[in-house]
Design a protein around this motif. Sequence first.
Motif, short mmCIF file in Angstrom:
data_model
loop_
_atom_site.label_atom_id
_atom_site.label_comp_id
_atom_site.label_asym_id
_atom_site.label_seq_id
_atom_site.Cartn_x
_atom_site.Cartn_y
_atom_site.Cartn_z
N PHE A 156 0.83 -1.20 0.00
CA PHE A 156 0.00 0.00 0.00
C PHE A 156 0.86 1.26 0.00
O PHE A 156 0.54 2.24 -0.66
CB PHE A 156 -0.95 0.00 1.20
N MET A 157 1.98 1.22 0.72
CA MET A 157 2.88 2.38 0.72
C MET A 157 3.48 2.61 -0.66
O MET A 157 3.63 3.75 -1.11
CB MET A 157 3.98 2.22 1.77
N ILE A 158 3.81 1.52 -1.36
CA ILE A 158 4.31 1.65 -2.73
C ILE A 158 3.23 2.27 -3.62
O ILE A 158 3.50 3.16 -4.43
CB ILE A 158 4.77 0.28 -3.27
N PHE A 159 1.99 1.81 -3.46
CA PHE A 159 0.88 2.35 -4.24
C PHE A 159 0.69 3.84 -3.95
O PHE A 159 0.49 4.63 -4.87
CB PHE A 159 -0.41 1.59 -3.91
N VAL A 160 0.78 4.25 -2.69
CA VAL A 160 0.60 5.65 -2.33
C VAL A 160 1.71 6.51 -2.94
O VAL A 160 1.45 7.59 -3.47
CB VAL A 160 0.54 5.81 -0.79
N LYS A 161 2.96 6.02 -2.87
CA LYS A 161 4.08 6.79 -3.43
C LYS A 161 3.94 6.96 -4.95
O LYS A 161 4.17 8.04 -5.49
CB LYS A 161 5.41 6.12 -3.10
N VAL A 162 3.55 5.90 -5.65
CA VAL A 162 3.35 5.99 -7.10
C VAL A 162 2.21 6.94 -7.41
O VAL A 162 2.29 7.77 -8.33
CB VAL A 162 3.08 4.59 -7.70
N PHE A 163 1.13 6.87 -6.64
CA PHE A 163 -0.02 7.73 -6.86
C PHE A 163 0.34 9.20 -6.60
O PHE A 163 -0.09 10.08 -7.34
CB PHE A 163 -1.18 7.30 -5.94
N GLU A 164 1.16 9.46 -5.58
CA GLU A 164 1.59 10.84 -5.29
C GLU A 164 2.44 11.39 -6.44
O GLU A 164 2.30 12.55 -6.81
CB GLU A 164 2.39 10.89 -3.99
N LYS A 165 3.34 10.57 -6.98
CA LYS A 165 4.17 11.03 -8.09
C LYS A 165 3.33 11.37 -9.31
O LYS A 165 3.60 12.34 -10.01
CB LYS A 165 5.20 9.97 -8.45
N ARG A 166 2.30 10.56 -9.57
CA ARG A 166 1.46 10.82 -10.73
C ARG A 166 0.64 12.10 -10.55
O ARG A 166 0.44 12.84 -11.50
CB ARG A 166 0.52 9.66 -10.99
N THR A 167 0.17 12.36 -9.34
CA THR A 167 -0.62 13.56 -9.12
C THR A 167 0.28 14.81 -9.15
O THR A 167 -0.18 15.88 -9.56
CB THR A 167 -1.39 13.51 -7.79
N LYS A 168 1.53 14.69 -8.73
CA LYS A 168 2.46 15.83 -8.78
C LYS A 168 2.81 16.17 -10.23
O LYS A 168 2.98 17.33 -10.57
CB LYS A 168 3.73 15.54 -8.00
N LYS A 169 2.91 15.17 -11.10
CA LYS A 169 3.23 15.43 -12.50
C LYS A 169 2.10 16.15 -13.21
O LYS A 169 2.33 16.93 -14.12
CB LYS A 169 3.52 14.12 -13.22
#
Length: 63
Positions: free
Chosen positions: A48-61
């Motif tokens: 879940f932490m991996i999913f959250v980090k990937v999701f945060e990177k996508r929203t920042k882009k």
Amino acid sequence: MEKDDFYLSILIGIISGLIVLLGSFVGETIQNTGLKIGVTIVFPFILFMIFVKVFEKRTKKKK
């Protein structure tokens, strides 16, 4: 609640359920009971932490 927020909540719920299911599958293959319980609990949190980090990177882009 906006329409996009509703669909995002459903998507996050589905992905979270799949992460927990994957964690329990990994835990089933282990013979040691203590280790099985530990892996079943810890593995979903790691995924879940991996999913959250990937999701945060996508929203920042997108911003």
